[in-house]
Design an enzyme around this catalytic site. Structure first.
Site, PDB file in Angstrom:
ATOM      1  N   GLY A  24       0.822  -1.203   0.000  1.00 31.99           N
ATOM      2  CA  GLY A  24       0.000   0.000   0.000  1.00 31.99           C
ATOM      3  C   GLY A  24       0.852   1.247   0.000  1.00 31.99           C
ATOM      4  N   GLY A  26       0.769   5.625   1.206  1.00 31.71           N
ATOM      5  CA  GLY A  26       0.140   6.768   1.855  1.00 31.71           C
ATOM      6  C   GLY A  26       0.824   8.045   1.437  1.00 31.71           C
ATOM      7  N   GLY A  27       0.434   9.141   2.068  1.00 28.73           N
ATOM      8  CA  GLY A  27       0.995  10.420   1.684  1.00 28.73           C
ATOM      9  C   GLY A  27       2.463  10.551   2.004  1.00 28.73           C
ATOM     10  N   MET A  28       2.930   9.881   3.065  1.00 29.54           N
ATOM     11  CA  MET A  28       4.292  10.048   3.544  1.00 29.54           C
ATOM     12  C   MET A  28       5.195   8.867   3.202  1.00 29.54           C
ATOM     13  SD  MET A  28       5.516  11.029   7.424  1.00 29.54           S
ATOM     14  CE  MET A  28       4.945   9.493   8.156  1.00 29.54           C
ATOM     15  N   ALA A  29       4.601   7.680   3.021  1.00 31.07           N
ATOM     16  CA  ALA A  29       5.431   6.486   2.860  1.00 31.07           C
ATOM     17  C   ALA A  29       4.702   5.417   2.059  1.00 31.07           C
ATOM     18  CB  ALA A  29       5.817   5.938   4.235  1.00 31.07           C
ATOM     19  N   VAL A  31       4.375   1.084   1.802  1.00 30.03           N
ATOM     20  CA  VAL A  31       4.546  -0.095   2.642  1.00 30.03           C
ATOM     21  C   VAL A  31       4.757  -1.315   1.752  1.00 30.03           C
ATOM     22  CG1 VAL A  31       3.567  -1.515   4.486  1.00 30.03           C
ATOM     23  CG2 VAL A  31       3.075   0.942   4.412  1.00 30.03           C
ATOM     24  N   LYS A  46       7.763  -0.061   6.125  1.00 30.26           N
ATOM     25  CA  LYS A  46       7.297   1.254   5.684  1.00 30.26           C
ATOM     26  C   LYS A  46       8.512   2.075   5.271  1.00 30.26           C
ATOM     27  CE  LYS A  46       3.873   3.383   7.795  1.00 30.26           C
ATOM     28  NZ  LYS A  46       3.058   4.190   8.730  1.00 30.26           N
ATOM     29  N   ASP A 147      -5.081   9.755  15.401  1.00 31.08           N
ATOM     30  CA  ASP A 147      -5.545   9.482  14.037  1.00 31.08           C
ATOM     31  C   ASP A 147      -6.295   8.151  13.966  1.00 31.08           C
ATOM     32  OD1 ASP A 147      -5.962  10.136  11.380  1.00 31.08           O
ATOM     33  OD2 ASP A 147      -4.058   9.305  10.681  1.00 31.08           O
TER      34      ASP A 147
END
Length: 239
Positions: A24, A26-29, A31, A46, A147
């Site tokens: 997957g 995300g905005g920062m990393a 995985v 990650k 979060d």
């Protein structure tokens, strides 16, 4: 597989983690699924994106691991070590930060929710009880998650076919005694309490998010949809 950073292809990290596939992004990393050649087990790694790497983002990434490394609680995703830095190019100082975590195979709650359809009641009660247990464990260690949302609620499949809820992604977590204004940004609007938007997250901010999740499980919809303008208005109201 190959992961590209700074124009370099990465196939192994830390001299022991072989990258096998994508899990997957995300905005920062991103995985990835990896094989730990030393421990002979699958892990999730990650790997931080580098196109907009700055010190603040790096600090948040490094903090994610340090908050929970060493925790061994059945309803919180295990982080095996502090975040690592892989040096790709010594001449240019190119580094790739990464975190090695437990790999769970049951996916996340977000993918299981169907808009407009309540989640099965028995499953709702089981999931919510385990999620509350995870949040309590973190709070007892003076850590606020900040979060909580279905995307960060994972499922660990056990050998007998049953599942356990696993809370993940402590990248926005803060210590209870931290200077909250330092962490004013971050969170997911639909689950964010008004005081969190003001940069004053407290334990109750996580409880607020738990309430939103429970409502969503029971009804198939969110209790409200915040916009930034709504939250800016609410942040002016002192309760």
């Amino acid at each position: 597989m190959k992961v590209w950073r700074y124009g370099c292809a990465i196939e192994r990290l830390g001299g022991r983690y072989r990258l096998d596939g994508s899990l997957g992004s995300g905005g920062m990393a991103d995985v990835y699924l990896a094989w730990d050649e030393r421990e002979k087990r699958e892990v999730a790694i990650k790997i931080m994106k580098t196109h907009d790497l700055d010190q603040q983002t790096l600090n948040r990434f490094l903090k994610e691991a340090s908050q929970v490394v060493g925790w061994n609680y059945l309803h919180i995703l295990r982080v095996y070590e502090d975040a690592k830095l892989e040096l790709l190019d010594a001449a240019n100082g190119s580094i790739v930060p990464y975190i090695v975590m437990e790999y769970v195979t049951g996916g996340d709650l977000h993918k299981r929710l169907k808009p407009g359809q309540p989640y099965p009641l028995a499953e709702t009660l089981r999931i919510f009880a385990q999620l509350c247990s995870a949040v309590q464990y973190a709070h007892e260690r003076n850590v606020i998650h900040r979060d909580l949302k279905p995307l960060n609620i994972l499922f660990r499949r056990l050998p007998d076919g049953s599942e356990q809820v696993v809370l993940s992604d402590f990248g926005l977590a803060v210590q209870v005694d931290a200077t909250h204004h330092t962490f004013a940004h971050g969170g997911t609007l639909a689950y964010m309490a008004p005081e969190q938007f003001r940069g004053q997250a407290i334990r109750a901010s996580d409880i607020f998010a738990l309430g939103v999740i429970l409502y969503q499980l029971c009804t198939g919809k969110l209790p409200f949809r915040h916009s930034l303008q709504d939250l800016q208005h609410l942040s002016l109201i002192h309760i």
